[in-house]
Design an enzyme around this catalytic site. Structure first.
Site, PDB file in Angstrom:
ATOM      1  N   ARG A  75       0.856  -1.203   0.000  1.00 44.42           N
ATOM      2  CA  ARG A  75       0.000   0.000   0.000  1.00 44.42           C
ATOM      3  C   ARG A  75       0.884   1.242   0.000  1.00 44.42           C
ATOM      4  NH1 ARG A  75      -3.574  -0.121   5.175  1.00 44.42           N
ATOM      5  NH2 ARG A  75      -4.880  -1.587   4.053  1.00 44.42           N
ATOM      6  N   ARG A 144      -1.240   6.575   9.634  1.00 51.93           N
ATOM      7  CA  ARG A 144      -1.356   6.023   8.276  1.00 51.93           C
ATOM      8  C   ARG A 144      -1.459   7.137   7.233  1.00 51.93           C
ATOM      9  NH1 ARG A 144      -3.776   0.731   8.450  1.00 51.93           N
ATOM     10  NH2 ARG A 144      -2.983  -0.286  10.327  1.00 51.93           N
ATOM     11  N   LYS A 208      -3.282   1.199  15.152  1.00 55.95           N
ATOM     12  CA  LYS A 208      -3.254   2.047  13.960  1.00 55.95           C
ATOM     13  C   LYS A 208      -3.808   3.436  14.275  1.00 55.95           C
ATOM     14  CE  LYS A 208      -5.878  -0.699  11.472  1.00 55.95           C
ATOM     15  NZ  LYS A 208      -6.845  -1.291  10.526  1.00 55.95           N
ATOM     16  N   LYS A 210      -5.355   7.128  12.352  1.00 54.32           N
ATOM     17  CA  LYS A 210      -5.803   7.715  11.082  1.00 54.32           C
ATOM     18  C   LYS A 210      -6.187   9.187  11.229  1.00 54.32           C
ATOM     19  CE  LYS A 210      -7.368   3.271   9.430  1.00 54.32           C
ATOM     20  NZ  LYS A 210      -8.487   2.458   8.938  1.00 54.32           N
ATOM     21  N   CYS A 476     -16.558  -8.094   6.604  1.00 51.98           N
ATOM     22  CA  CYS A 476     -16.479  -8.408   8.036  1.00 51.98           C
ATOM     23  C   CYS A 476     -16.747  -7.113   8.805  1.00 51.98           C
ATOM     24  CB  CYS A 476     -15.111  -9.009   8.394  1.00 51.98           C
ATOM     25  SG  CYS A 476     -13.831  -7.806   8.764  1.00 51.98           S
ATOM     26  N   CYS A 480     -13.947  -1.534   6.714  1.00 53.41           N
ATOM     27  CA  CYS A 480     -12.998  -0.872   5.807  1.00 53.41           C
ATOM     28  C   CYS A 480     -13.656   0.011   4.749  1.00 53.41           C
ATOM     29  CB  CYS A 480     -12.077  -1.894   5.160  1.00 53.41           C
ATOM     30  SG  CYS A 480     -11.061  -2.765   6.366  1.00 53.41           S
TER      31      CYS A 480
HETATM   32 FE1  SRM Z   1      -9.016  -1.879   6.666  1.00 56.69          FE
HETATM   33  C1  SRM Z   1      -7.608  -4.504   8.284  1.00 56.69           C
HETATM   34  C2  SRM Z   1      -8.284  -3.244   3.716  1.00 56.69           C
HETATM   35  C3  SRM Z   1      -9.726   1.066   5.197  1.00 56.69           C
HETATM   36  C4  SRM Z   1     -10.613  -0.858   9.524  1.00 56.69           C
HETATM   37  N1  SRM Z   1      -8.063  -3.556   6.110  1.00 56.69           N
HETATM   38  C5  SRM Z   1      -7.511  -4.489   6.938  1.00 56.69           C
HETATM   39  C6  SRM Z   1      -6.698  -5.518   6.140  1.00 56.69           C
HETATM   40  C7  SRM Z   1      -5.294  -5.017   6.049  1.00 56.69           C
HETATM   41  C8  SRM Z   1      -6.766  -6.963   6.646  1.00 56.69           C
HETATM   42  C9  SRM Z   1      -5.687  -7.377   7.618  1.00 56.69           C
HETATM   43  O1  SRM Z   1      -5.519  -6.767   8.687  1.00 56.69           O
HETATM   44  O2  SRM Z   1      -5.007  -8.350   7.314  1.00 56.69           O
HETATM   45  C10 SRM Z   1      -7.422  -5.401   4.774  1.00 56.69           C
HETATM   46  C11 SRM Z   1      -6.598  -5.778   3.560  1.00 56.69           C
HETATM   47  C12 SRM Z   1      -7.476  -6.356   2.486  1.00 56.69           C
HETATM   48  C13 SRM Z   1      -6.758  -6.547   1.208  1.00 56.69           C
HETATM   49  O3  SRM Z   1      -6.597  -7.711   0.792  1.00 56.69           O
HETATM   50  O4  SRM Z   1      -6.372  -5.564   0.586  1.00 56.69           O
HETATM   51  C14 SRM Z   1      -7.946  -3.984   4.842  1.00 56.69           C
HETATM   52  N2  SRM Z   1      -8.892  -1.185   4.818  1.00 56.69           N
HETATM   53  C15 SRM Z   1      -8.656  -1.936   3.710  1.00 56.69           C
HETATM   54  C16 SRM Z   1      -8.899  -1.140   2.443  1.00 56.69           C
HETATM   55  C17 SRM Z   1      -7.942  -1.505   1.311  1.00 56.69           C
HETATM   56  C18 SRM Z   1     -10.356  -1.333   2.006  1.00 56.69           C
HETATM   57  C19 SRM Z   1     -10.708  -0.890   0.631  1.00 56.69           C
HETATM   58  O5  SRM Z   1     -11.344  -1.706  -0.057  1.00 56.69           O
HETATM   59  O6  SRM Z   1     -10.381   0.225   0.226  1.00 56.69           O
HETATM   60  C20 SRM Z   1      -8.733   0.292   3.006  1.00 56.69           C
HETATM   61  C21 SRM Z   1      -7.303   0.769   2.962  1.00 56.69           C
HETATM   62  C22 SRM Z   1      -7.204   2.171   3.459  1.00 56.69           C
HETATM   63  C23 SRM Z   1      -5.822   2.770   3.316  1.00 56.69           C
HETATM   64  O7  SRM Z   1      -5.473   3.126   2.191  1.00 56.69           O
HETATM   65  O8  SRM Z   1      -5.122   2.894   4.321  1.00 56.69           O
HETATM   66  C24 SRM Z   1      -9.150   0.080   4.449  1.00 56.69           C
HETATM   67  N3  SRM Z   1      -9.923  -0.150   7.286  1.00 56.69           N
HETATM   68  C25 SRM Z   1     -10.235   0.892   6.474  1.00 56.69           C
HETATM   69  C26 SRM Z   1     -11.194   1.740   7.118  1.00 56.69           C
HETATM   70  C27 SRM Z   1     -11.841   2.986   6.508  1.00 56.69           C
HETATM   71  C28 SRM Z   1     -11.064   4.237   6.779  1.00 56.69           C
HETATM   72  O9  SRM Z   1      -9.990   4.210   7.391  1.00 56.69           O
HETATM   73  O10 SRM Z   1     -11.528   5.279   6.357  1.00 56.69           O
HETATM   74  C29 SRM Z   1     -11.472   1.170   8.359  1.00 56.69           C
HETATM   75  C30 SRM Z   1     -12.530   1.671   9.376  1.00 56.69           C
HETATM   76  C31 SRM Z   1     -12.136   2.910  10.069  1.00 56.69           C
HETATM   77  C32 SRM Z   1     -11.338   2.592  11.290  1.00 56.69           C
HETATM   78  O11 SRM Z   1     -10.132   2.397  11.163  1.00 56.69           O
HETATM   79  O12 SRM Z   1     -11.925   2.503  12.356  1.00 56.69           O
HETATM   80  C33 SRM Z   1     -10.651  -0.015   8.450  1.00 56.69           C
HETATM   81  N4  SRM Z   1      -9.059  -2.538   8.593  1.00 56.69           N
HETATM   82  C34 SRM Z   1      -9.815  -2.001   9.596  1.00 56.69           C
HETATM   83  C35 SRM Z   1      -9.639  -2.818  10.779  1.00 56.69           C
HETATM   84  C36 SRM Z   1     -10.275  -2.552  12.166  1.00 56.69           C
HETATM   85  C37 SRM Z   1      -9.435  -1.642  12.978  1.00 56.69           C
HETATM   86  C38 SRM Z   1      -9.873  -1.557  14.421  1.00 56.69           C
HETATM   87  O13 SRM Z   1      -9.987  -0.450  14.930  1.00 56.69           O
HETATM   88  O14 SRM Z   1     -10.067  -2.607  15.031  1.00 56.69           O
HETATM   89  C39 SRM Z   1      -8.801  -3.883  10.412  1.00 56.69           C
HETATM   90  C40 SRM Z   1      -8.331  -5.042  11.302  1.00 56.69           C
HETATM   91  C41 SRM Z   1      -7.238  -4.662  12.246  1.00 56.69           C
HETATM   92  O15 SRM Z   1      -6.632  -3.615  12.181  1.00 56.69           O
HETATM   93  O16 SRM Z   1      -6.991  -5.510  13.114  1.00 56.69           O
HETATM   94  C42 SRM Z   1      -8.453  -3.671   9.036  1.00 56.69           C
HETATM   95 FE1  SF4 Z   2     -13.034  -6.930   6.823  1.00 55.57          FE
HETATM   96 FE2  SF4 Z   2     -11.574  -4.906   5.918  1.00 55.57          FE
HETATM   97 FE3  SF4 Z   2     -11.105  -7.389   5.092  1.00 55.57          FE
HETATM   98 FE4  SF4 Z   2     -13.259  -6.051   4.303  1.00 55.57          FE
HETATM   99  S1  SF4 Z   2     -11.129  -5.580   3.826  1.00 55.57           S
HETATM  100  S2  SF4 Z   2     -13.216  -8.146   4.967  1.00 55.57           S
HETATM  101  S3  SF4 Z   2     -13.821  -4.964   6.208  1.00 55.57           S
HETATM  102  S4  SF4 Z   2     -10.842  -6.553   7.176  1.00 55.57           S
END
Ligand code: SRM
Ligand code: SF4
Length: 554
Positions: A75, A144, A208, A210, A476, A480
């Protein structure tokens, strides 16, 4: 230390990582496996990568007694989502040479490449580096990619506000040189003093972190879902400063009542650049010092804030900055969707916002999107901006160059594609989910387009096809694609099953609520059909779907 506040395993990994080096070099040179060592899987996140595997092929490979098909996702760090035409060309070729070829625009305005095998990580980072692109700190317990309102034609002072994304990103970068040493073969750091990091120390943040910056009235970045949200206050066409909101975060865990989605709370206003940056910095240090380091599920700033209390958190920040925040100024959000098509900014430059379904840039039988964007980039007459709605703005086009770019957009049917998409489709977002995301319980971006094709006729049946309803899906409850901050949220619970959330507003200032649990597709369609019917019949004048749902369904 009692059993309940014992540090989590990741805390020990961070502290023992030798400023984020871990044993990555050894992991990379191990040719027996496509994976890297377990501790390194946590450390490489700070370098912007995740180890994944192809979940579609798990069973087949297990049956053949083969190891999982390990790959990596990378990323980029792109504050505010800006990339030059040259950099886009580089990303296009790097994706083709080293990954699946698909470029994924994320919900935080950057791009991801999937499917890199271990041997391709280093060449990928080196190739990005040649184009002045990096992936430092785009994952891990650290600040981030900083998001910022993307459309320069939204405001005459966009550039001024936009500059904050880069400044904040630089301010909050880790001091470790590990990225350069491991991936770019820079000299080993001998004097460890160079890497002393007063902000992150050797423990980084508990979780993390943001930051989003928004220019009202368009809340395109969903600013209140960030740990820190900066809301630009503009009076008489001048940037007066920012309201500062803290404690946004969306993730919940099914079955864990202690976890919850939360929108940020505005704690005050501050004006000068020095004060804004100082406040942001100290909000991080308070989270660093008071955040939960034993339970990662409860470690985000939102939990620290609710535990300390908003007043106490603010006072602690003010004690550290040495000045008080002023009372918050008023602001209004009136929308948050991207405005598609051509727009001109006050500076006279042109911008074209195109619809990219779920941010996936590829060529398929319907649209040669990736080739079209390459041709546009090769003109050298524009930049590219990614939006937090997973779309793209072809930006900074001079009047004299507009027709050349318009010709390419037309020839590749990009304009037709953008204009033909329904309102519900253009407003929608889905996260990555399967097959790469290890946490996915259900499909999202691979399924959402076909579900929308079944929802569109329902909207037409009730003459609601022009209604700007926002719907988002995730595989899930991590959230995200920000499904809780929207009018219709579908959150995966198991293969083919989703919780249905409704009742959020359409500007990102009110979360939705759980309406029905674990529905399959036919149940989702029945529920939406009945909600659309009653909305059409009983809505008040100009009432949005989210407001109607909240008023009548709970
Ligand atoms: Fe996310 C974890 C994808 C925005 C909350 N997110 C992940 C992971 C890395 C899975 C992992 O931990 O192994 C996913 C990778 C999937 C893949 O194969 O690419 C993933 N998140 C994404 C993206 C790519 C979704 C998308 O389709 O665009 C977004 C990348 C953003 C970026 O460029 O940095 C993405 N993730 C978000 C958002 C939205 C936002 O930030 O505006 C959230 C919710 C807001 C928040 O953070 O509260 C979000 N992602 C999570 C979480 C839950 C965090 C928590 O507070 O518990 C996880 C899991 C974790 O961190 O344990 C997670
Ligand atoms: Fe869950 Fe984020 Fe993976 Fe989507 S990309 S399945 S919301 S951890």
């Amino acid at each position: 230390m009692s059993a309940t506040n014992k540090k989590s395993a990741i805390e020990n990994i961070k502290e023992a990582s030798d400023a984020l080096r871990g044993t990555i070099k050894q992991s990379l040179s191990d040719e027996i496996t496509g994976a890297i060592r377990e501790d390194d899987q946590a450390v490489i996140k700070f370098h912007g990568m995740y180890q994944q595997d192809d979940r579609d092929r798990r069973e087949e490979r297990a049956a053949k007694k083969l190891d999982r098909l390990y790959t990596f996702m990378i990323r980029l760090r792109l504050p505010g989502g800006l990339i030059s035409a040259k950099q886009w060309i580089a990303a296009h070729h790097i994706a083709g040479d080293n990954s699946t070829g698909v470029i994924k625009i994320t919900t935080r305005q950057t791009i991801q490449l999937h499917g890199l095998i271990k041997a391709k990580i280093k060449p990928t980072i080196q190739a990005f580096n040649e184009s002045y692109l990096d992936s430092i700190a785009t994952c891990g317990d650290i600040n981030r990619n900083v998001a910022c309102s993307s459309n320069p034609s939204e405001s005459p002072i966009h550039e001024q506000v936009f500059a904050y994304a880069d400044k904040i990103s630089k301010l909050l970068m880790p001091k470790s040189k590990a990225y350069y040493e491991v991936w770019l073969d820079d000299e080993l750091v001998i004097d460890k003093k160079e890497e002393e990091d007063p902000l992150y120390q050797n423990r980084y943040l508990p979780r993390k972190f943001k930051i989003g910056i928004v220019i009202p009235p368009n809340n395109d970045v969903d600013v209140l879902t960030n740990d820190i949200g900066l809301i630009a206050i503009i009076e008489d066409n001048q940037l007066k400063g920012f309201n500062i909101a803290i404690g946004g975060g969306l993730s919940t865990t099914h079955g864990n009542a202690e976890t919850y989605a939360r929108l940020g709370t505005v704690i005050g206003f501050t004006d000068t650049e020095e004060k804004v940056l100082k406040t942001v910095y100290e909000i991080l240090t308070v989270q660093r010092d008071f955040g939960n380091r034993s339970d990662r599920k409860l470690a985000r700033l939102k939990y620290t804030l609710d535990k300390m209390g908003v007043d106490q958190y603010r006072k602690e920040v003010e004690k550290r900055t040495g000045f008080d925040l002023e009372p918050a100024r008023s602001f209004v959000f009136t929308s948050r969707v991207d405005r598609y098509g051509w727009e001109q900014s006050v500076s006279g430059k042109w911008y074209y916002t195109l619809f990219i379904e779920n941010g996936r840039v590829l060529d398929d039988e319907k649209l040669a999107l990736k080739t079209a964007l390459l041709e546009i980039a090769q003109t050298g007459k524009c930049n590219f901006l990614f939006t937090s709605n997973q779309n793209m703005i072809i930006s900074d086009i001079a009047e004299k160059d507009k027709s050349a770019i318009n010709e390419i957009l037309k020839r590749f049917k990009i304009i037709e594609h953008t204009e033909a998409a329904s309102v519900i489709r253009k407003n929608a977002m889905a996260c990555v989910a399967l097959p790469t995301c290890p946490l996915a319980l259900a499909e999202a971006q691979r399924y959402m387009p076909s579900l929308i094709s079944k929802i569109e006729p329902l909207l037409e049946k009730h003459l609601l096809q022009n209604e700007s309803i926002i719907m988002r899906m995730t595989g899930c409850p991590n959230g995200c694609a920000r499904p809780y901050a929207t009018e219709i949220g579908l959150v995966g619970t198991a293969p083919g099953r989703y919780n249905l959330h409704i009742g959020g507003d359409n500007v990102g200032q009110r979360l939705n609520q759980l309406f029905k649990e674990s529905l399959d597709e036919s149940q989702i369609l029945v529920e939406l059909d009945s909600l659309f019917a009653s909305f059409k019949e009983k809505r008040k004048t100009k009432e949005s779907f989210g407001d109607y749902a909240l008023r009548t369904q709970f």
